[in-house]
Design a protein around this motif. Structure first.
Motif, PDB file in Angstrom:
ATOM      1  N   VAL A   1       0.341   4.590   7.933  1.00  0.00           N
ATOM      2  CA  VAL A   1      -0.750   3.690   7.550  1.00  0.00           C
ATOM      3  C   VAL A   1      -1.365   3.041   8.778  1.00  0.00           C
ATOM      4  N   PHE A   2      -0.515   2.535   9.672  1.00  0.00           N
ATOM      5  CA  PHE A   2      -1.027   1.884  10.882  1.00  0.00           C
ATOM      6  C   PHE A   2      -1.664   2.896  11.829  1.00  0.00           C
ATOM      7  N   ARG A   3      -1.050   4.083  11.942  1.00  0.00           N
ATOM      8  CA  ARG A   3      -1.579   5.104  12.848  1.00  0.00           C
ATOM      9  C   ARG A   3      -2.936   5.613  12.399  1.00  0.00           C
ATOM     10  N   GLU A   4      -3.117   5.716  11.080  1.00  0.00           N
ATOM     11  CA  GLU A   4      -4.382   6.207  10.546  1.00  0.00           C
ATOM     12  C   GLU A   4      -5.447   5.124  10.477  1.00  0.00           C
TER      13      GLU A   4
ATOM     14  N   MET B   1       0.826  -1.204   0.000  1.00  0.00           N
ATOM     15  CA  MET B   1       0.000   0.000   0.000  1.00  0.00           C
ATOM     16  C   MET B   1       0.861   1.256   0.000  1.00  0.00           C
ATOM     17  N   VAL B   2       1.892   1.266   0.831  1.00  0.00           N
ATOM     18  CA  VAL B   2       2.807   2.410   0.876  1.00  0.00           C
ATOM     19  C   VAL B   2       3.522   2.565  -0.461  1.00  0.00           C
ATOM     20  N   ASN B   3       3.917   1.456  -1.055  1.00  0.00           N
ATOM     21  CA  ASN B   3       4.593   1.482  -2.347  1.00  0.00           C
ATOM     22  C   ASN B   3       3.712   2.142  -3.409  1.00  0.00           C
ATOM     23  N   VAL B   4       2.452   1.719  -3.508  1.00  0.00           N
ATOM     24  CA  VAL B   4       1.526   2.282  -4.492  1.00  0.00           C
ATOM     25  C   VAL B   4       1.326   3.773  -4.250  1.00  0.00           C
ATOM     26  N   ARG B   5       1.162   4.169  -2.988  1.00  0.00           N
ATOM     27  CA  ARG B   5       0.896   5.572  -2.683  1.00  0.00           C
ATOM     28  C   ARG B   5       2.110   6.460  -2.950  1.00  0.00           C
TER      29      ARG B   5
END
Length: 271
Positions: free
Chosen positions: A150-153, A121-125
């Motif tokens: 990502v985890f915090r949100e 997900m981080v890679n795509v974003r």
């Protein structure tokens, strides 16, 4: 008694990282094409657009997240597939049947996909950020910053099951090529087998990959997988050729690197 070498459990992750460093610009362009809200650009046009607006180095945006993904998703699926395959093959004194390879690859892909989803997900974003207006960019500093945010949100909602098809396809293609007797177990065989596996993976995985990419990059515009599938279908086929241009070289390089690691640094077993 014959000696042979088998992979160490982490070789798949290392090989995938090497391939990702070579093919990352193609992966970035594939993500940009798949996340278009309307089909406005093709691959060459998108590449020129990225370089013109953000410079050539923008083609490597999100590389740290891509490497993080390889060391989570790819390492896990390769470790499961290669380790279990070698154990079972050693006990049965022969190669696994194709259906067992497919099942093993699917299990490895599912497990790797579950573990590697946040990094994916981080890679795509991170890859998609460069085409967004400054006020809409997420501006992750690097992969770890992205993972923490990502985890915090609380956005780890998408559980993407990875595909282990290329592993089974490569194994089976290599076995069939060697059985013909025309080729030996060398880099040319590895290239041909991995090219076949990459082609199969592109054809089988492309629809799921488009849906996954659009969901991971969304900011709430889709109510779920079905809604995303419906909206994406209106745009027609998205990026089959770019996906192949990216996935086939990545698959070829991954398996060539893996075979070289196995041949030079693998564990020696006697059978």
């Amino acid at each position: 008694m014959a000696e042979r070498r088998i992979s160490r459990w982490y070789f798949g992750g290392v090989a995938s990282c090497g391939a990702a460093c070579c093919t990352h610009p193609l992966d970035l362009l594939k993500v940009h094409l798949q996340t278009q809200q309307a089909v406005k650009m093709r691959m060459m046009g998108m590449a020129m657009h990225v370089v013109k607006n953000d410079g050539a180095l923008a083609l490597y945006s999100g590389l740290s997240a891509s490497l993080c993904r390889q060391m989570s998703y790819s390492l896990t699926r390769f470790a499961i597939y290669e380790t279990v395959r070698d154990m079972v093959s050693r006990d049965s004194k022969g190669p696994l049947p194709f259906h067992q390879k497919v099942l093993l690859g699917a299990f490895g892909g599912f497990t790797g996909g579950f573990i590697g989803t946040p990094a994916d997900m981080v890679n795509v974003r991170m890859q998609n950020d460069v085409k967004l207006p400054p006020e809409l960019r997420r501006n992750y500093k690097h992969a770890l910053d992205g993972l923490c945010r990502v985890f915090r949100e609380g956005k780890r909602r998408l559980k993407h099951a990875g595909i282990g098809g290329p592993l089974a396809c490569y194994d089976q293609a290599k076995q069939l090529v060697l059985v013909t007797g025309f080729m030996k177990d060398n880099i040319f065989t590895h290239f041909l087998s991995s090219f076949i596996a990459g082609g199969c993976a592109t054809f089988l995985c492309q629809p799921l990959d488009v849906i996954k990419t659009r969901l991971m990059n969304s900011k709430g515009e889709y109510s779920g997988v079905a809604h995303c599938l419906k909206e994406t279908a209106k745009l027609g086929p998205l990026g089959l050729v770019p996906a192949g241009i990216r996935l086939i070289p990545h698959t070829v390089l991954t398996f060539i690197f893996l075979e070289q690691l196995r041949n030079h640094f693998g564990v020696v077993v006697v059978s």
